[in-house]
Design a protein around this motif. Sequence first.
Motif, PDB file in Angstrom:
ATOM      1  N   THR A 160       0.820  -1.126   0.006  1.00 53.90           N
ATOM      2  CA  THR A 160       0.026  -0.138  -0.002  1.00 53.90           C
ATOM      3  C   THR A 160       0.830   1.183  -0.052  1.00 53.90           C
ATOM      4  O   THR A 160       0.590   2.335  -0.579  1.00 53.90           O
ATOM      5  CB  THR A 160      -1.091  -0.033   1.136  1.00 53.90           C
ATOM      6  OG1 THR A 160      -0.258   0.024   2.490  1.00 53.90           O
ATOM      7  CG2 THR A 160      -2.009  -1.020   1.343  1.00 53.90           C
ATOM      8  N   HIS A 161       2.051   1.086   1.092  1.00 56.62           N
ATOM      9  CA  HIS A 161       2.993   2.356   0.968  1.00 56.62           C
ATOM     10  C   HIS A 161       4.027   1.778   1.609  1.00 56.62           C
ATOM     11  O   HIS A 161       4.306   0.733   2.093  1.00 56.62           O
ATOM     12  CB  HIS A 161       2.142   3.527   1.606  1.00 56.62           C
ATOM     13  CG  HIS A 161       1.767   3.488   3.045  1.00 56.62           C
ATOM     14  ND1 HIS A 161       0.827   2.478   3.528  1.00 56.62           N
ATOM     15  CD2 HIS A 161       2.134   4.122   3.922  1.00 56.62           C
ATOM     16  CE1 HIS A 161       0.891   2.435   4.663  1.00 56.62           C
ATOM     17  NE2 HIS A 161       1.575   3.404   5.075  1.00 56.62           N
ATOM     18  N   ALA A 162       4.993   2.699   1.690  1.00 59.13           N
ATOM     19  CA  ALA A 162       6.610   2.316   2.262  1.00 59.13           C
ATOM     20  C   ALA A 162       6.578   2.775   3.645  1.00 59.13           C
ATOM     21  O   ALA A 162       7.894   2.739   3.993  1.00 59.13           O
ATOM     22  CB  ALA A 162       7.553   2.862   1.123  1.00 59.13           C
ATOM     23  N   PRO A 200       7.379   2.256   7.697  1.00 60.26           N
ATOM     24  CA  PRO A 200       8.188   1.015   8.272  1.00 60.26           C
ATOM     25  C   PRO A 200       7.157  -0.007   8.720  1.00 60.26           C
ATOM     26  O   PRO A 200       7.512  -1.058   8.400  1.00 60.26           O
ATOM     27  CB  PRO A 200       8.749   1.644   9.623  1.00 60.26           C
ATOM     28  CG  PRO A 200       8.609   3.107   9.329  1.00 60.26           C
ATOM     29  CD  PRO A 200       7.757   3.477   8.380  1.00 60.26           C
ATOM     30  N   ASP A 201       5.886   0.251   9.218  1.00 63.77           N
ATOM     31  CA  ASP A 201       4.972  -0.859   9.795  1.00 63.77           C
ATOM     32  C   ASP A 201       4.542  -1.617   8.553  1.00 63.77           C
ATOM     33  O   ASP A 201       3.754  -2.647   8.905  1.00 63.77           O
ATOM     34  CB  ASP A 201       4.003  -0.378  10.526  1.00 63.77           C
ATOM     35  CG  ASP A 201       3.161   0.888   9.943  1.00 63.77           C
ATOM     36  OD1 ASP A 201       3.968   1.911   9.517  1.00 63.77           O
ATOM     37  OD2 ASP A 201       1.912   0.882  10.171  1.00 63.77           O
ATOM     38  N   HIS A 202       4.629  -1.150   7.247  1.00 66.36           N
ATOM     39  CA  HIS A 202       3.949  -1.787   5.994  1.00 66.36           C
ATOM     40  C   HIS A 202       5.028  -2.441   5.152  1.00 66.36           C
ATOM     41  O   HIS A 202       4.889  -3.553   4.915  1.00 66.36           O
ATOM     42  CB  HIS A 202       3.301  -0.936   5.081  1.00 66.36           C
ATOM     43  CG  HIS A 202       2.219  -0.167   6.034  1.00 66.36           C
ATOM     44  ND1 HIS A 202       0.672  -0.726   5.703  1.00 66.36           N
ATOM     45  CD2 HIS A 202       2.013   0.584   6.895  1.00 66.36           C
ATOM     46  CE1 HIS A 202       0.023   0.069   6.691  1.00 66.36           C
ATOM     47  NE2 HIS A 202       0.933   0.874   7.429  1.00 66.36           N
ATOM     48  N   LEU A 203       6.236  -1.944   5.266  1.00 60.74           N
ATOM     49  CA  LEU A 203       7.518  -2.306   4.318  1.00 60.74           C
ATOM     50  C   LEU A 203       8.369  -3.066   4.977  1.00 60.74           C
ATOM     51  O   LEU A 203       9.227  -3.839   4.308  1.00 60.74           O
ATOM     52  CB  LEU A 203       7.844  -1.001   3.600  1.00 60.74           C
ATOM     53  CG  LEU A 203       9.377  -1.230   2.614  1.00 60.74           C
ATOM     54  CD1 LEU A 203       8.936  -2.103   1.726  1.00 60.74           C
ATOM     55  CD2 LEU A 203       9.840  -0.068   2.260  1.00 60.74           C
ATOM     56  N   GLY A 216      -5.465  -0.156   3.453  1.00 66.42           N
ATOM     57  CA  GLY A 216      -4.242   0.316   4.121  1.00 66.42           C
ATOM     58  C   GLY A 216      -4.463   1.419   5.162  1.00 66.42           C
ATOM     59  O   GLY A 216      -5.231   1.214   5.901  1.00 66.42           O
ATOM     60  N   ASP A 217      -3.651   2.503   4.993  1.00 71.16           N
ATOM     61  CA  ASP A 217      -3.881   3.723   6.068  1.00 71.16           C
ATOM     62  C   ASP A 217      -4.412   4.827   5.489  1.00 71.16           C
ATOM     63  O   ASP A 217      -4.495   6.053   5.745  1.00 71.16           O
ATOM     64  CB  ASP A 217      -2.296   4.100   6.401  1.00 71.16           C
ATOM     65  CG  ASP A 217      -1.639   3.280   7.297  1.00 71.16           C
ATOM     66  OD1 ASP A 217      -2.205   1.968   7.651  1.00 71.16           O
ATOM     67  OD2 ASP A 217      -0.682   3.169   8.017  1.00 71.16           O
ATOM     68  N   ALA A 218      -5.288   4.556   4.263  1.00 73.49           N
ATOM     69  CA  ALA A 218      -5.904   5.798   3.434  1.00 73.49           C
ATOM     70  C   ALA A 218      -7.088   6.049   4.793  1.00 73.49           C
ATOM     71  O   ALA A 218      -7.459   7.237   4.652  1.00 73.49           O
ATOM     72  CB  ALA A 218      -6.486   5.376   2.401  1.00 73.49           C
ATOM     73  N   GLY A 233      -8.951  -2.547   7.499  1.00 77.45           N
ATOM     74  CA  GLY A 233      -8.153  -1.402   7.740  1.00 77.45           C
ATOM     75  C   GLY A 233      -6.947  -1.989   8.329  1.00 77.45           C
ATOM     76  O   GLY A 233      -6.861  -2.829   9.197  1.00 77.45           O
ATOM     77  N   TYR A 234      -5.703  -1.673   7.743  1.00 79.74           N
ATOM     78  CA  TYR A 234      -4.577  -1.976   8.315  1.00 79.74           C
ATOM     79  C   TYR A 234      -4.484  -1.952   9.860  1.00 79.74           C
ATOM     80  O   TYR A 234      -3.863  -2.833  10.600  1.00 79.74           O
ATOM     81  CB  TYR A 234      -3.179  -1.609   7.646  1.00 79.74           C
ATOM     82  CG  TYR A 234      -1.814  -1.851   7.826  1.00 79.74           C
ATOM     83  CD1 TYR A 234      -1.728  -3.358   7.197  1.00 79.74           C
ATOM     84  CD2 TYR A 234      -0.996  -1.441   8.823  1.00 79.74           C
ATOM     85  CE1 TYR A 234      -0.446  -3.791   7.196  1.00 79.74           C
ATOM     86  CE2 TYR A 234       0.192  -2.229   9.073  1.00 79.74           C
ATOM     87  CZ  TYR A 234       0.553  -3.419   8.418  1.00 79.74           C
ATOM     88  OH  TYR A 234       1.735  -4.023   8.494  1.00 79.74           O
ATOM     89  N   HIS A 235      -4.859  -0.835  10.414  1.00 75.30           N
ATOM     90  CA  HIS A 235      -4.759  -0.373  11.931  1.00 75.30           C
ATOM     91  C   HIS A 235      -6.132  -0.597  12.489  1.00 75.30           C
ATOM     92  O   HIS A 235      -6.174  -0.062  13.814  1.00 75.30           O
ATOM     93  CB  HIS A 235      -4.166   0.846  11.850  1.00 75.30           C
ATOM     94  CG  HIS A 235      -2.721   1.023  11.539  1.00 75.30           C
ATOM     95  ND1 HIS A 235      -1.678   0.165  12.197  1.00 75.30           N
ATOM     96  CD2 HIS A 235      -2.106   1.656  10.413  1.00 75.30           C
ATOM     97  CE1 HIS A 235      -0.589   0.427  11.575  1.00 75.30           C
ATOM     98  NE2 HIS A 235      -0.921   1.295  10.452  1.00 75.30           N
ATOM     99  N   PHE A 236      -7.119  -1.131  11.733  1.00 70.34           N
ATOM    100  CA  PHE A 236      -8.485  -1.405  12.572  1.00 70.34           C
ATOM    101  C   PHE A 236      -8.198  -2.537  13.618  1.00 70.34           C
ATOM    102  O   PHE A 236      -7.247  -3.299  13.586  1.00 70.34           O
ATOM    103  CB  PHE A 236      -9.517  -1.642  11.900  1.00 70.34           C
ATOM    104  CG  PHE A 236      -9.958  -0.545  10.802  1.00 70.34           C
ATOM    105  CD1 PHE A 236      -9.451   0.678  10.682  1.00 70.34           C
ATOM    106  CD2 PHE A 236     -11.031  -0.767  10.117  1.00 70.34           C
ATOM    107  CE1 PHE A 236      -9.814   1.589   9.670  1.00 70.34           C
ATOM    108  CE2 PHE A 236     -11.530   0.127   9.060  1.00 70.34           C
ATOM    109  CZ  PHE A 236     -10.789   1.305   9.179  1.00 70.34           C
TER     110      PHE A 236
HETATM  111 ZN   LIG Z   1       0.320   2.165   9.058  1.00 67.53          ZN
END
Ligand SMILES: [Zn+2]
Length: 312
Positions: free
Chosen positions: A137-139, A141-144, A243-245, A289-292
């Motif tokens: 989704t994006h770069a 740290p917690d995703h990449l 993701g985090d959108a 949601g990634y952080h849900f």
């Molecule tokens: Zn995140």
Amino acid sequence: MRKPGSFELSRRNVLLGGLALTGTGLAASLRPALAQASLSLGDHEITVFSDGHLTLPMNFIVPDQSEEDIAALLSPHGMATDVLTPDCNVTLLRTGDRVVLFDAGSGSNFQSSAGQLPAQLEEAGVDVGDITDVVLTHAHPDHLWGILDDFDDPLFPEANILVPQAEWDYWRADDTLARTPEERKSFVVGAQSRFEVIEDRVTMIKPGQEVLPGVEAVGTPGHTPGHMSYAIHAGSESVLVVGDAIAYSVISVEKPDWPSGSDQDQNLGIATRKMLLDRLAADRSRVIGYHFPHPASGRIEKTASGYRFTAS
Ligand SMILES: [Zn+2]
């Protein structure tokens, strides 16, 4: 010498002693923490794995809001008002002969409460060598950062890695490090070093593209310049891996207008959130949601004053 694990053993005994008094709570509490949850969508099988959680200061997440406004929003949900401790959820999709991960988790070099994905995959019988694709989704740290193992080798040895072109270009640009505030420079260095290792496995993707069979890339910039969400389609149904959108299930959903310190472009982040919430409330499709709160899937409803997330 103290036996390894003796603390856990004695702590468990203490817990058991306490639970014996409550009776009915015993069986549920002894069950191991739920680390993954599955759902089916047509021929797709979707499983959400926990990578652990983060701890983030509230004045970083919502820098412009008063303590009173924050308490009025979060206290009814039983949430703390000084820190946010959001879960991290990595979505795994099995479809045809593909085994796809959306994001790679934190790895072991970010916050110590995260980076649990490899252990959770192993526990579920998923070999890292089985993963055919990792879609980012994006770069951040917690995703990449979990894309590499502790020896800085790719953790998923057979995987193609799909990266939004705009995200790649932003983090790789010569001036990004210089333009980034001091406290976030490690994000840039971390993204650049990981992109360098995975470069020969990367396929660039663009918004609107069908990046894998049944998986559509949805451009959702703001949190980062090239942030991408992914709609997994089956007939008229779909699941949006956002993701985090829409980063947090209460703050971002119920107060999408609040500027977020975790968004690199706060105004664009707000516009993207509102567009997504409108779309999700209108078509009633499921969102992950990634952080849900794990297992992170549910639906968005419109309310009199805004929106609400309901887990399902
Ligand atoms: Zn995140």
